[in-house]
Motif scaffolding. Sequence first.
Motif, PDB file in Angstrom:
ATOM      1  N   PHE B  28      30.125  34.382  73.602  1.00  0.00           N
ATOM      2  CA  PHE B  28      29.830  35.110  74.859  1.00  0.00           C
ATOM      3  C   PHE B  28      28.086  35.049  73.915  1.00  0.00           C
ATOM      4  O   PHE B  28      27.846  34.930  73.033  1.00  0.00           O
ATOM      5  CB  PHE B  28      30.504  36.677  74.447  1.00  0.00           C
ATOM      6  CG  PHE B  28      31.836  37.268  74.281  1.00  0.00           C
ATOM      7  CD1 PHE B  28      31.816  37.037  75.276  1.00  0.00           C
ATOM      8  CD2 PHE B  28      32.240  37.190  72.825  1.00  0.00           C
ATOM      9  CE1 PHE B  28      33.120  37.760  75.347  1.00  0.00           C
ATOM     10  CE2 PHE B  28      33.744  37.556  73.278  1.00  0.00           C
ATOM     11  CZ  PHE B  28      34.240  37.877  74.760  1.00  0.00           C
ATOM     12  N   GLN B 327      31.224  50.693  71.910  1.00  0.00           N
ATOM     13  CA  GLN B 327      31.998  49.651  71.842  1.00  0.00           C
ATOM     14  C   GLN B 327      31.071  48.382  72.189  1.00  0.00           C
ATOM     15  O   GLN B 327      31.807  47.224  72.296  1.00  0.00           O
ATOM     16  CB  GLN B 327      32.812  49.899  72.989  1.00  0.00           C
ATOM     17  CG  GLN B 327      33.937  50.718  73.383  1.00  0.00           C
ATOM     18  CD  GLN B 327      35.332  50.890  74.252  1.00  0.00           C
ATOM     19  OE1 GLN B 327      35.212  49.772  75.078  1.00  0.00           O
ATOM     20  NE2 GLN B 327      35.704  51.585  73.733  1.00  0.00           N
ATOM     21  N   GLU B 328      30.401  48.166  70.680  1.00  0.00           N
ATOM     22  CA  GLU B 328      30.391  47.099  70.259  1.00  0.00           C
ATOM     23  C   GLU B 328      29.591  47.122  68.815  1.00  0.00           C
ATOM     24  O   GLU B 328      29.924  47.580  68.410  1.00  0.00           O
ATOM     25  CB  GLU B 328      28.201  47.732  71.150  1.00  0.00           C
ATOM     26  CG  GLU B 328      28.777  47.594  72.875  1.00  0.00           C
ATOM     27  CD  GLU B 328      26.965  47.863  72.854  1.00  0.00           C
ATOM     28  OE1 GLU B 328      26.401  47.572  73.994  1.00  0.00           O
ATOM     29  OE2 GLU B 328      26.824  48.933  72.766  1.00  0.00           O
ATOM     30  N   GLY B 347      29.841  43.686  73.511  1.00  0.00           N
ATOM     31  CA  GLY B 347      30.202  44.328  74.578  1.00  0.00           C
ATOM     32  C   GLY B 347      31.635  44.375  75.272  1.00  0.00           C
ATOM     33  O   GLY B 347      32.355  44.709  75.866  1.00  0.00           O
ATOM     34  N   GLN B 348      30.999  42.468  75.435  1.00  0.00           N
ATOM     35  CA  GLN B 348      32.226  42.450  76.521  1.00  0.00           C
ATOM     36  C   GLN B 348      34.074  42.403  76.190  1.00  0.00           C
ATOM     37  O   GLN B 348      34.840  42.756  76.280  1.00  0.00           O
ATOM     38  CB  GLN B 348      31.988  40.726  76.698  1.00  0.00           C
ATOM     39  CG  GLN B 348      30.923  40.689  77.003  1.00  0.00           C
ATOM     40  CD  GLN B 348      29.867  40.078  76.556  1.00  0.00           C
ATOM     41  OE1 GLN B 348      29.346  40.730  74.932  1.00  0.00           O
ATOM     42  NE2 GLN B 348      28.821  39.262  76.467  1.00  0.00           N
ATOM     43  N   LEU B 349      33.862  42.630  74.673  1.00  0.00           N
ATOM     44  CA  LEU B 349      35.534  42.597  74.379  1.00  0.00           C
ATOM     45  C   LEU B 349      35.613  44.026  74.378  1.00  0.00           C
ATOM     46  O   LEU B 349      37.155  44.399  74.539  1.00  0.00           O
ATOM     47  CB  LEU B 349      34.956  42.808  72.483  1.00  0.00           C
ATOM     48  CG  LEU B 349      34.522  41.701  72.069  1.00  0.00           C
ATOM     49  CD1 LEU B 349      35.154  41.449  70.938  1.00  0.00           C
ATOM     50  CD2 LEU B 349      36.101  40.241  72.006  1.00  0.00           C
ATOM     51  N   ASN B 350      35.124  45.279  75.099  1.00  0.00           N
ATOM     52  CA  ASN B 350      35.573  46.351  75.379  1.00  0.00           C
ATOM     53  C   ASN B 350      36.336  47.042  74.106  1.00  0.00           C
ATOM     54  O   ASN B 350      37.879  47.807  75.015  1.00  0.00           O
ATOM     55  CB  ASN B 350      35.727  46.438  76.848  1.00  0.00           C
ATOM     56  CG  ASN B 350      35.237  46.232  77.847  1.00  0.00           C
ATOM     57  OD1 ASN B 350      34.240  47.141  78.549  1.00  0.00           O
ATOM     58  ND2 ASN B 350      34.801  45.208  78.366  1.00  0.00           N
ATOM     59  N   ALA B 351      35.994  46.862  72.959  1.00  0.00           N
ATOM     60  CA  ALA B 351      36.527  47.636  72.116  1.00  0.00           C
ATOM     61  C   ALA B 351      35.647  48.012  70.794  1.00  0.00           C
ATOM     62  O   ALA B 351      34.562  47.958  70.249  1.00  0.00           O
ATOM     63  CB  ALA B 351      37.147  46.362  71.262  1.00  0.00           C
TER      64      ALA B 351
END
Lengths: 382, 382
Positions: B28, B327-328, B347-351
């Motif tokens: 990422f 979620q970051e 943030g792309q993990l959305n976790a």
Amino acid sequence: MSSRLWLASLCAATLLPLTALAAPERTFPSELGTLQVSTLAEGLKHPWALAFLPDGQGMLVTERQGNLRIVLADGKVGAPLSGVPQVWAKGQGGLLDVALSPSFKQDRMVYLSFAEGDAKGDKAGTAVGRGRLSPDLSRLEDFNVIFRQQPKLSVGNHFGSRLVFDRDGYLFIALGENNERATSQDLDKLQGKVVRILPDGTVPDDNPFVGQSSVRPEIWSYGHRNQQGAALNPWTGELWTNEHGPRGGDEINIPKPGKNYGWPLATHGINYSLLPIPEAQGKQVKGAVDPHHVWEKSPAISGMAFYDNERFKAWDHSVFIGALAAQEVIRLKLEGDKIVAEERMLGQLNARVRDVRVGPDGFLYVLTDEEDGELLKVGLQP
Amino acid sequence: MSSRLWLASLCAATLLPLTALAAPERTFPSELGTLQVSTLAEGLKHPWALAFLPDGQGMLVTERQGNLRIVLADGKVGAPLSGVPQVWAKGQGGLLDVALSPSFKQDRMVYLSFAEGDAKGDKAGTAVGRGRLSPDLSRLEDFNVIFRQQPKLSVGNHFGSRLVFDRDGYLFIALGENNERATSQDLDKLQGKVVRILPDGTVPDDNPFVGQSSVRPEIWSYGHRNQQGAALNPWTGELWTNEHGPRGGDEINIPKPGKNYGWPLATHGINYSLLPIPEAQGKQVKGAVDPHHVWEKSPAISGMAFYDNERFKAWDHSVFIGALAAQEVIRLKLEGDKIVAEERMLGQLNARVRDVRVGPDGFLYVLTDEEDGELLKVGLQP
């Protein structure tokens, strides 16, 4: 908050003076100037959508558990209107979108989308109906259902939905897939579709699948997931919709007739548990249209409003979108259809944003999805 | 995921080979270069904290419902250790932080914080205890509780907690206020406090309130809300903590002895429902220390790790913080104690990110707070 609404002794049409709001107008910085935010109404229970009545008569606001209320321009909140259908208010289901007939001044028709239960009440689907707003604004008369998502598959998730009339008077309904992924690709089902009907619920002859066997003729486009925003682009007359991705991959689409928008075969989402979504083949799949815009990290978007008003020129050619998880309002700057910049606004409110609308006065109206939800009026400081 | 952990036939110390992970290393973008993210372990049930064992023996990881597990450096996940106390696993309660004794190589002591129920099991408070890690890594021996938050007031919220040893061997415990706001200002209670004790649970003579009547001598600082991150600043030796605001107003504090950090009298949060928090007097209140850093919009922060390692020089003098709602991973750049820049990562993990730690190898380790939680290893591409 409901104790502050003096509901007990009211007849339906009475408008309730809320006690004076404690919150003063607040200001927040933004890229294009200082935002002025006033709380027009509060104590709304999970408000979902709003529609402006003509001639400054205020707004119609839906609350998810099933009430439709009038909010006057000065923030006074009315009692629930009668004549509204029974809704299936479980999970994400309930009373959802509201839209006025394009010829409202003549026909006074109000359109509602809502979750409707099956005979046993176990499962539900999205339905759309319309009724005539009484002159005293107290009730919907002769409400009848003009559209039903069939079969009813939802146990509480992904009802969509938004209602948009185009310039020619066709009604678009942006739907969810009831969290039954595969149905988005099934053309004999109404899950995960945009449908296009006439105001009385009949199917236009020029819909893309009319006359094909085993295909629902209402379908305009397919392969959608959970669409919770839709609006007519005022500069092109085209429908725009937005939808939630699974985990990442929220999308804006410009649905064209007969086209496939990919879900669940194509998605930009990262999957829960890192286990692939069984049907997913990648971000792009042959025969499916790429999203017009995608967020790799899901804001959980809802609502959509183009800004085409003289009041705040800095906002011209923007589209506003609410964000539930991100708790913001997203402003996208357009050049033609192209999204050239993104601004995040109003994060300081720390509120889930369910709907955004541009009022006839040029202010942005925002509904927060809370047990004690607010209707906010947002402008730029001169 | 648990079906992928072959738990059935294992003795406690066996290390479980997970099936090969489907997810490849992902990359990422970030401000300081391309992030390389590998999933070291998955299938962890709401993992809450991790601590690195010496000599490359792997990590201890807590799962909120009560398990403590070993994860080897190659990602193999062990069976739950025995000898771990019964925890009150409701709401936000359960097994929380884990820390090793500063003299772990000699004493093998492992410290745990957890929610402990009262006699009836109706309410709970945070407790801290320690036990000796067996040579075969299969159990904690002679576990005993050295600290109890009294009285027990939580019905499921705001247990904190993090454990930090300072350079002199004092143990700091960063606590929550059990969602009983006023208690944060009550010096006869242990809610909403940082406490400082000796490793055996006794109170140091030089604690700020020692000898005062009706004041708990364990208290180091007060007026905190729900502290879920804490770490020792490696360049100053001072304790840093972070805490959740009510709705907005997440804070970093550098707690000093005897000082009041304001909650609930002073807060930068915007209140739920726009109704003022009854006790709140404003963002700043006389006698209360301002936060060192505040977020007007709550990321819902958890975990805290200073970067003091040679491996990724670009990260030097940063502090990493996890964000649940946002979620970051947040990276704050420091100049001295001053926070001069903020970066949002992953943030792309959305976790939901529950904990962040810097490993002895200089990689950043991240725990995601999910039913199927992951342990991620994050570095910068060379």
